[in-house]
Structures are given as C-alpha cells and as structure tokens.
Design a protein around this motif. Sequence first.
Motif, PDB file in Angstrom:
ATOM      1  N   VAL A  74       0.833  -1.212   0.000  1.00  0.00           N
ATOM      2  CA  VAL A  74       0.000   0.000   0.000  1.00  0.00           C
ATOM      3  C   VAL A  74       0.865   1.258   0.000  1.00  0.00           C
ATOM      4  O   VAL A  74       0.481   2.291  -0.573  1.00  0.00           O
ATOM      5  N   GLN A  75       2.068   1.166   0.599  1.00  0.00           N
ATOM      6  CA  GLN A  75       2.940   2.334   0.669  1.00  0.00           C
ATOM      7  C   GLN A  75       3.419   2.786  -0.713  1.00  0.00           C
ATOM      8  O   GLN A  75       3.925   3.889  -0.870  1.00  0.00           O
ATOM      9  N   GLN A  76       3.232   1.945  -1.734  1.00  0.00           N
ATOM     10  CA  GLN A  76       3.656   2.315  -3.087  1.00  0.00           C
ATOM     11  C   GLN A  76       2.589   3.117  -3.839  1.00  0.00           C
ATOM     12  O   GLN A  76       2.872   3.693  -4.897  1.00  0.00           O
ATOM     13  N   LEU A  77       1.368   3.163  -3.309  1.00  0.00           N
ATOM     14  CA  LEU A  77       0.264   3.739  -4.066  1.00  0.00           C
ATOM     15  C   LEU A  77       0.356   5.256  -4.189  1.00  0.00           C
ATOM     16  O   LEU A  77       0.270   5.806  -5.297  1.00  0.00           O
ATOM     17  N   LEU A  78       0.500   5.972  -3.078  1.00  0.00           N
ATOM     18  CA  LEU A  78       0.529   7.432  -3.154  1.00  0.00           C
ATOM     19  C   LEU A  78       1.730   7.959  -3.935  1.00  0.00           C
ATOM     20  O   LEU A  78       1.581   8.931  -4.698  1.00  0.00           O
ATOM     21  N   PRO A  79       2.940   7.373  -3.801  1.00  0.00           N
ATOM     22  CA  PRO A  79       4.028   7.815  -4.690  1.00  0.00           C
ATOM     23  C   PRO A  79       3.698   7.631  -6.172  1.00  0.00           C
ATOM     24  O   PRO A  79       4.053   8.483  -7.000  1.00  0.00           O
ATOM     25  N   ALA A  80       3.015   6.532  -6.511  1.00  0.00           N
ATOM     26  CA  ALA A  80       2.621   6.310  -7.906  1.00  0.00           C
ATOM     27  C   ALA A  80       1.607   7.351  -8.360  1.00  0.00           C
ATOM     28  O   ALA A  80       1.666   7.860  -9.484  1.00  0.00           O
ATOM     29  N   VAL A  81       0.665   7.684  -7.476  1.00  0.00           N
ATOM     30  CA  VAL A  81      -0.334   8.710  -7.780  1.00  0.00           C
ATOM     31  C   VAL A  81       0.337  10.055  -8.000  1.00  0.00           C
ATOM     32  O   VAL A  81       0.040  10.772  -8.965  1.00  0.00           O
ATOM     33  N   GLU A  82       1.260  10.416  -7.133  1.00  0.00           N
ATOM     34  CA  GLU A  82       1.927  11.710  -7.253  1.00  0.00           C
ATOM     35  C   GLU A  82       2.776  11.781  -8.521  1.00  0.00           C
ATOM     36  O   GLU A  82       2.822  12.807  -9.206  1.00  0.00           O
ATOM     37  N   LYS A  83       3.422  10.684  -8.860  1.00  0.00           N
ATOM     38  CA  LYS A  83       4.265  10.661 -10.058  1.00  0.00           C
ATOM     39  C   LYS A  83       3.437  10.840 -11.326  1.00  0.00           C
ATOM     40  O   LYS A  83       3.779  11.636 -12.210  1.00  0.00           O
ATOM     41  N   ILE A  84       2.318  10.100 -11.440  1.00  0.00           N
ATOM     42  CA  ILE A  84       1.501  10.214 -12.649  1.00  0.00           C
ATOM     43  C   ILE A  84       0.816  11.580 -12.708  1.00  0.00           C
ATOM     44  O   ILE A  84       0.567  12.123 -13.783  1.00  0.00           O
ATOM     45  N   TYR A  85       0.534  12.164 -11.548  1.00  0.00           N
ATOM     46  CA  TYR A  85      -0.053  13.511 -11.492  1.00  0.00           C
ATOM     47  C   TYR A  85       0.919  14.531 -12.091  1.00  0.00           C
ATOM     48  O   TYR A  85       0.506  15.445 -12.817  1.00  0.00           O
ATOM     49  N   LYS A  86       2.197  14.376 -11.807  1.00  0.00           N
ATOM     50  CA  LYS A  86       3.195  15.297 -12.362  1.00  0.00           C
ATOM     51  C   LYS A  86       3.302  15.136 -13.876  1.00  0.00           C
ATOM     52  O   LYS A  86       3.446  16.123 -14.607  1.00  0.00           O
ATOM     53  N   VAL A  87       3.234  13.897 -14.348  1.00  0.00           N
ATOM     54  CA  VAL A  87       3.272  13.672 -15.794  1.00  0.00           C
ATOM     55  C   VAL A  87       2.044  14.295 -16.454  1.00  0.00           C
ATOM     56  O   VAL A  87       2.135  14.912 -17.521  1.00  0.00           O
ATOM     57  N   TRP A  88       0.899  14.151 -15.819  1.00  0.00           N
ATOM     58  CA  TRP A  88      -0.370  14.704 -16.313  1.00  0.00           C
ATOM     59  C   TRP A  88      -0.302  16.226 -16.417  1.00  0.00           C
ATOM     60  O   TRP A  88      -0.957  16.843 -17.270  1.00  0.00           O
ATOM     61  N   ASN A  89       0.490  16.861 -15.560  1.00  0.00           N
ATOM     62  CA  ASN A  89       0.659  18.312 -15.555  1.00  0.00           C
ATOM     63  C   ASN A  89       1.875  18.782 -16.356  1.00  0.00           C
ATOM     64  O   ASN A  89       2.165  19.975 -16.390  1.00  0.00           O
TER      65      ASN A  89
END
Length: 294
Positions: free
Chosen positions: A187-202
């Motif tokens: 579960v600890q891998q989920l929020l880093p993955a979310v933040e990373k894809i959010y940066k790509v999206w922006n």
Amino acid sequence: EKDETPDQETWEADAAPGAPKNADEILKIAIIGRPNTGKSTLVNRLLGEQRMITGPEAGLTRDAISTVLRWKDRQFLLSDTAGMRRKARVRERLEQMSVADAKRAMDFADVAVVLIDAMNPFEKQDLQIADMVVREGRALVIAVNKWDLIENPKELLSELRDKLDFSLSQAVGAPLVCLSALSGEGVQQLLPAVEKIYKVWNRRVSTAVLNRWLAQTIERHPPPAVQGRRIKLRYMTQVGTRPPSFAIFSTRSEALPDSYARFLVNGLRRDLGFPGVPIRLHLRSRENPYLTKK
C-alpha cells in the motif's frame, strides 16, 4: 482530434517538469472499480482508521465518500465510490444513483485509481472502467488488490503489464501497483505512484523542444503522401495540460492518416516523458501563427 516510432532521443532535460501551480494544491483521487474489490478497505488502510463500512458483501458503499489525507506535506482528497456494475445489472434506483455518484467523483478527480481483484484480474468491466478514465482525460493508476493471495506474482505481474498496455493503448505505461488492502502489503507504493503520474499529467514541454522533436521525427519518418500530395507538418505547440494537449499546424490536416497521428502520439509519449497518461493531439490547417507576415 487524433491520437510507430523515431529513434529515441533524450529530451527530458529541456522539458519543464510537471509540477502543479500551487504546491499546497489538494490532489484529488477517486478510487473506483467493480463492486467488492476492496475500495473501502484500501481507503481505511491509507487513513489508518476504520472510516468506511467494509465487509464481504458487495455494495456496502452506496455513495462516494470523500476524506482528506495528508502525506509528506501534501494533501490528498480521497473519494471511495460505489462499485461500478454493468448497466444491465444496475436494477435498483439506489444502485443507479451510486454508479452516477462514482462517475461524478471521477469527473472531479485529478487521478483515478482503478482497483481490480488479483484473483479475477482485468475482467471486461475492469478494462471498460479504465478506458472510461482515459477517455475522460484523467490520470490513471491501476491498483491490483489481494496480491498476497497470488502464488506466482512475477508471472502474473508480467501478464498484467502486457495486457494493460495492449488493451489501453492511450495510456501505455500507466502505473501498476500490486497491494493487499487487508494486510497493508504494497500500500505504501500507491501514493508515490499517484503523485508521479499527477506530475506527468501536468507536464509541459517548451515549444522549441517540440519543434526540434517534430522536425527530426518528420525527417526520419515523413507523413505519407495522400493522392500523390505530401502533407506538410509546419509547426507544433503544447496548448494545454491535464491531460497534455498539443496542436500541429499543417497543410491538409484532414487528410493525415489516423495511423500517422497515432505514431506521433506514441513518439510524444516515449520521447518527451508522457508515459501512462492520455494525450490529445489537435491537427489544424493553418499557417504557423508565430511567423512574421511579409
């Protein structure tokens, strides 16, 4: 709008990182998926407390419930949604409202986490839900729950990666996080993955970099001639983010084959650092607006 491949170049150093305008901006996440995949259990695990009603019976969550979570100086707004069933199975009025609520939560989200069951991964409806996220232009993370029950994780992970990239060509490279909401594993891998894809999206790329890339791409793989006439791609610029959107000014843009437009999108994704997010490509039939008219 149109959505294989020039030799890879390193462009990232010249491309602007995809940081949000305001570092304190709340990152909005919708956790969606089929019924009983463990969405509420996952939210409870992330929050560290029993905030949602959970249990083995599908459909316990009837409404989208939003909760604020702080992680590493960033705030996330988590929306746990009712499971999204096939339309034919949505019989009760209450379930119809729950599905609509889930879709609204996704509409207002920045990142959609599609939670699937590792014991029955990527059923048709899983892919339909993920495709809906991509069509709506949201950033996508695939979370595979109940991973602790899998006996051959390496083989299954490779199989899931291949199937995801094949089935969702508009989001090749989307993050795939394997976890157990019940035990907390992964579960600890989920929020880093979310933040990373959010940066790509922006992410935003300078016009100079885009046009260097376009010129080299055309030199190596020029657009095909249509009815004996070449299509000239003159100029390119990024017109938006969330999702990344680009415009190419050309002659006879309406005649450019879809296959070549997909080729350009795939090259943008690979060469300029846009893995896993939908890309919008607009083809416009007019001259470069930045050229000085004589």
